[in-house]
Design a protein around this motif. Structure first.
Motif, PDB file in Angstrom:
ATOM      1  N   ILE A   8       1.440  30.072  27.349  1.00  0.00           N
ATOM      2  CA  ILE A   8       1.406  30.381  26.056  1.00  0.00           C
ATOM      3  C   ILE A   8       1.998  31.631  24.970  1.00  0.00           C
ATOM      4  O   ILE A   8       1.744  30.977  23.798  1.00  0.00           O
ATOM      5  N   ASN A   9       2.300  32.335  26.039  1.00  0.00           N
ATOM      6  CA  ASN A   9       3.171  32.652  24.486  1.00  0.00           C
ATOM      7  C   ASN A   9       4.577  31.962  24.398  1.00  0.00           C
ATOM      8  O   ASN A   9       4.824  33.082  23.558  1.00  0.00           O
ATOM      9  N   TRP A  90       1.411  32.575  34.425  1.00  0.00           N
ATOM     10  CA  TRP A  90      -0.027  32.490  34.145  1.00  0.00           C
ATOM     11  C   TRP A  90      -0.453  33.469  33.879  1.00  0.00           C
ATOM     12  O   TRP A  90      -1.762  34.276  33.968  1.00  0.00           O
ATOM     13  N   PHE A  91      -0.490  35.163  35.549  1.00  0.00           N
ATOM     14  CA  PHE A  91      -1.185  35.474  35.772  1.00  0.00           C
ATOM     15  C   PHE A  91      -0.184  36.971  36.100  1.00  0.00           C
ATOM     16  O   PHE A  91       0.702  36.882  37.198  1.00  0.00           O
ATOM     17  N   ASP A 103      -2.883  38.104  26.996  1.00  0.00           N
ATOM     18  CA  ASP A 103      -4.767  37.554  27.087  1.00  0.00           C
ATOM     19  C   ASP A 103      -4.970  37.224  25.670  1.00  0.00           C
ATOM     20  O   ASP A 103      -5.278  36.506  25.078  1.00  0.00           O
ATOM     21  N   LEU A 104      -3.637  38.303  25.192  1.00  0.00           N
ATOM     22  CA  LEU A 104      -5.038  38.515  23.528  1.00  0.00           C
ATOM     23  C   LEU A 104      -4.241  37.343  22.461  1.00  0.00           C
ATOM     24  O   LEU A 104      -4.678  36.944  21.965  1.00  0.00           O
ATOM     25  N   VAL A 105      -2.767  36.899  23.414  1.00  0.00           N
ATOM     26  CA  VAL A 105      -2.029  35.753  22.473  1.00  0.00           C
ATOM     27  C   VAL A 105      -3.037  34.586  23.316  1.00  0.00           C
ATOM     28  O   VAL A 105      -3.473  33.898  21.545  1.00  0.00           O
ATOM     29  N   GLN A 108      -6.173  34.838  20.841  1.00  0.00           N
ATOM     30  CA  GLN A 108      -6.080  33.819  19.614  1.00  0.00           C
ATOM     31  C   GLN A 108      -5.654  32.254  19.299  1.00  0.00           C
ATOM     32  O   GLN A 108      -6.202  32.053  18.309  1.00  0.00           O
ATOM     33  N   ALA A 109      -4.980  31.615  20.739  1.00  0.00           N
ATOM     34  CA  ALA A 109      -5.660  30.277  20.307  1.00  0.00           C
ATOM     35  C   ALA A 109      -6.450  29.743  20.248  1.00  0.00           C
ATOM     36  O   ALA A 109      -7.269  28.493  19.805  1.00  0.00           O
ATOM     37  N   ALA A 110      -7.165  30.474  21.127  1.00  0.00           N
ATOM     38  CA  ALA A 110      -8.683  29.801  21.470  1.00  0.00           C
ATOM     39  C   ALA A 110      -9.543  30.052  20.318  1.00  0.00           C
ATOM     40  O   ALA A 110     -10.021  28.841  19.538  1.00  0.00           O
ATOM     41  N   VAL A 111      -9.452  31.020  19.642  1.00  0.00           N
ATOM     42  CA  VAL A 111      -9.854  31.246  18.262  1.00  0.00           C
ATOM     43  C   VAL A 111      -9.780  30.481  17.243  1.00  0.00           C
ATOM     44  O   VAL A 111     -10.120  29.635  16.285  1.00  0.00           O
TER      45      VAL A 111
END
Lengths: 134, 68
Positions: A8-9, A90-91, A103-105, A108-111
């Motif tokens: 994700i990042n 991923w973990f 997790d923050l990124v 944000q992507a989910a939002v």
């Protein structure tokens, strides 16, 4: 595959709302897989907790034996999922700073995804199914 | 029908596990069509197989312990 190294990042900047433009799909496989893997991991964790709770409530030997087997299988599966997620990047259980960033990124992507009009129009497809009683 | 020594709340507990397993299996099966990573897909399939066995066992237990 190189996308595994870029979860994700790897997303650069804010997501573009034009999800049909192929250029904006960069990093999507990692995003999808890491999200589903996390969901899978949480499900496995809940399964372990549920089995353990059930064991504390059940006295019958036969039922206990079966649930015990289930619990052991679930614990093995959970270990395998977390190992896979660590291998894919991923973990990061041993690297809290990295995990927080990730997790923050992803939050944000989910939002941003939640703000998209992914399924425009009427989604009732009843006419295309055999639904004589509707 | 052979009755297990079960109280109502034990049956409810088995019932809850059965529901949870059903949903988990469905979710894992659905996710298999979405993932890109084949290792992850293999693990999801493993979960489906495990859950199916668990559901068969739980179905048997729930039926056996059902209060008459």
């Amino acid at each position: 595959m190189s996308y595994e190294k870029k979860p994700i990042n790897a997303l650069k900047g804010p997501m573009n709302n034009d999800y049909l433009e192929i250029q904006n799909s960069e990093g999507m496989p990692g995003l999808v897989d890491s999200t589903i893997a996390l969901n899978f991991l949480l499900n496995a964790k809940s399964g372990i907790k549920n089995c353990a709770t059930a064991l504390t409530e059940i006295a019958d030997p036969e039922a206990r034996k079966e649930i015990h087997n289930m619990l052991n299988a679930q614990i093995d599966l959970h270990a395998q999922i977390s190992e896979l997620m660590m291998n894919k990047g991923w973990f990061h259980p041993y690297h809290v700073a990295e995990q927080f960033k990730l997790d923050l990124v992803s939050a944000q992507a989910a939002v941003q995804i939640s703000n998209m009009q992914l399924f425009p129009g009427n989604t009732s497809r009843l006419g295309t199914f055999a639904t004589p009683n509707y | 029908m052979p009755q297990l020594n079960s109280t109502l709340h034990e049956t409810m507990e088995l019932h809850e596990l059965l529901n949870f397993k059903t949903i988990c299996m469905t979710t894992s099966k659905m996710a298999q069509g979405v993932v890109f990573d084949q290792d992850l897909k293999a693990l999801l399939e493993k979960d489906v197989q495990q859950s199916r066995q668990a559901i068969t066992v739980l179905q048997g237990l729930v039926i056996k312990t059902q209060p008459q």
